[in-house]
Design a protein around this motif. Structure first.
Motif, short mmCIF file in Angstrom:
data_model
loop_
_atom_site.label_atom_id
_atom_site.label_comp_id
_atom_site.label_asym_id
_atom_site.label_seq_id
_atom_site.Cartn_x
_atom_site.Cartn_y
_atom_site.Cartn_z
N ILE A 178 0.86 -1.19 0.00
CA ILE A 178 0.00 0.00 0.00
C ILE A 178 0.90 1.23 0.00
N LEU A 186 -6.48 3.88 -2.15
CA LEU A 186 -6.74 2.72 -1.29
C LEU A 186 -7.83 1.83 -1.87
N THR A 192 -5.33 -3.51 -0.39
CA THR A 192 -6.20 -3.05 0.70
C THR A 192 -7.19 -4.14 1.08
#
Length: 292
Positions: A178, A186, A192
């Motif tokens: 990430i 995201l 995620t």
């Protein structure tokens, strides 16, 4: 490394506090089965403190993963079993054998070697293929966890423990995958969803393992799954390295720390307190072991 060790202390202490709360809730009696025990435990400060420590430990884990190689963080998190053992000896008056105290020392020695040898986290961002692979592993772990009750009894604890370890490993790798915390990025990042699904699936698989299989086997398998696999991913695909000329020390420290944690695998679930002896002429009722 300080954050990784702090996370291990939080997780290890939380296990003991939650076990104490679960014991007290079970002793209160009442209806509702396992759900009722959980609701009663949630009304106790020890259980709530354990949940708070779990949350703090996760934050420290994320910080550690953003600055240390995955192999170092994974080994440090496995050392939470050593923390659980030491805190159990203090709060639950569990007697540790000499071999278990030696295992605690072995874990500390392995972590010291890792601390000396670990370099900075790798500078490779990871490919989209790796992100989708982590999501696929998380889905597989979820499937194993949901099928836990239908797995063959022989080897069930091993399979569920490995699945839980892989799920926690997905969390470790996904944190590194990430790059941005901006909401649009995201939502568009498969890592995620891998992180969220992997964590939830790992808890499901671990809960099923503790209820339906050998606790020691499941915990040992979990330690292997959450350390070895993610460490290889970090080295091969994310560029994790050691300090110049100290690769051998990192490998030795990793092996020593994990071996010490495996020796303490029985602390993956704390044993229930022994039942009081039955009165003369009264047959004792069989007890059923449940996860703490």
């Amino acid at each position: 490394m300080v954050c990784a060790l702090g996370a291990a202390v939080c997780f290890g202490t939380a296990t003991v506090l939650q076990a104490m709360a679960a014991r007290a809730a079970s002793a209160q009696g009442g209806r509702g089965g396992e759900a009722g025990v959980l609701l009663r435990a949630l009304r106790q400060w020890r259980y709530l403190a354990g949940l708070a420590l779990d949350g703090l430990g996760f934050l420290l884990q994320v910080v550690a993963l953003r600055s240390l190689p995955i192999y170092a963080v994974g080994a440090a998190l496995a050392s939470s079993l050593a923390v659980t053992a030491v805190v159990s000896a203090r709060l639950l008056r569990m007697r540790l054998r000499r071999g278990e105290w030696a295992a605690v020392g072995v874990v500390c020695a392995g972590l010291a070697m890792l601390g000396l040898a670990s370099g900075e986290e790798g500078d490779l961002g990871g490919s989209d293929a790796l992100r989708f692979a982590m999501l696929g592993v998380a889905l597989a772990v979820l499937g194993v966890g949901l099928a836990g009750g239908r797995l063959p009894e022989r080897g069930r604890g091993l399979v569920l423990g490995l699945a839980a370890g892989f799920g926690f490993g997905v969390v470790e790798v996904s944190v590194r995958l990430i790059d941005s915390l901006a909401l649009p990025e995201l939502l568009a990042n498969p890592a995620t969803y891998a992180l969220l699904l992997g964590g939830g699936a790992a808890f499901l698989a671990l809960t099923s393992a503790l209820q339906r299989g050998s606790v020691t086997t499941a915990t040992a398998a979990m330690v292997i799954g959450e350390t070895v696999g993610p460490a290889l991913v970090g080295v091969v695909w994310l560029g994790d390295r050691t300090r110049e000329g100290l690769g051998w020390l990192a490998v030795l420290g990793f092996a020593v720390a994990v071996a010490g944690a495996l020796a303490l695998a029985r602390f993956g679930e704390l044993p229930q307190e022994p039942a009081p002896p039955a009165a003369p002429g009264i047959s004792p009722r069989p007890s059923r072991r449940s996860g703490a």
